[in-house]
Design an enzyme around this catalytic site. Structure first.
Site, PDB file in Angstrom:
ATOM      1  N   ARG A  18       0.821  -1.219   0.000  1.00  0.00           N
ATOM      2  CA  ARG A  18       0.000   0.000   0.000  1.00  0.00           C
ATOM      3  C   ARG A  18       0.852   1.265   0.000  1.00  0.00           C
ATOM      4  NH1 ARG A  18      -3.244  -0.363   5.111  1.00  0.00           N
ATOM      5  NH2 ARG A  18      -1.297  -1.326   5.761  1.00  0.00           N
ATOM      6  N   ASN A  36      -6.017  -2.858   2.490  1.00  0.00           N
ATOM      7  CA  ASN A  36      -5.986  -4.308   2.624  1.00  0.00           C
ATOM      8  C   ASN A  36      -7.408  -4.819   2.779  1.00  0.00           C
ATOM      9  OD1 ASN A  36      -3.191  -4.537   2.537  1.00  0.00           O
ATOM     10  ND2 ASN A  36      -2.960  -4.489   4.749  1.00  0.00           N
TER      11      ASN A  36
END
Length: 89
Positions: A18, A36
């Site tokens: 990320r 996520n």
């Protein structure tokens, strides 16, 4: 402007996926978010010029060092005019 929802499967959590995506999104000038998922995948929405979104999709298909992307699925969305790129928890 285009917007894409992306789901990335593979070893994509606990490898700075990320945060690497945020750096790449800022470099490419695309906006949106990434997070996520509970199933171990990563989900993102990316908005920007078509060439920049395509470049971001290519990055997501590889990921950062340590990631192992096994599949990438995308869906077209209507652009929202979102600005900036956020990492969601």
């Amino acid at each position: 402007m285009i917007r894409q929802r992306v789901i990335v499967h593979g070893r994509v959590q606990a490898v700075s996926f990320r945060f690497g995506a945020r750096v790449e999104a800022q470099r490419l000038g695309v906006s949106g978010w990434i997070r996520n998922r509970n199933d171990g995948a990563v989900e993102a929405e990316i908005e920007g010029e078509a060439a920049s979104v395509d470049a971001m999709l290519s990055w997501l298909d590889e990921g950062p060092p340590g990631a192992e992307v096994t599949s990438l699925s995308t869906a077209d969305l209507a652009p929202t005019g979102e600005r900036g790129f956020r990492v969601l928890s």
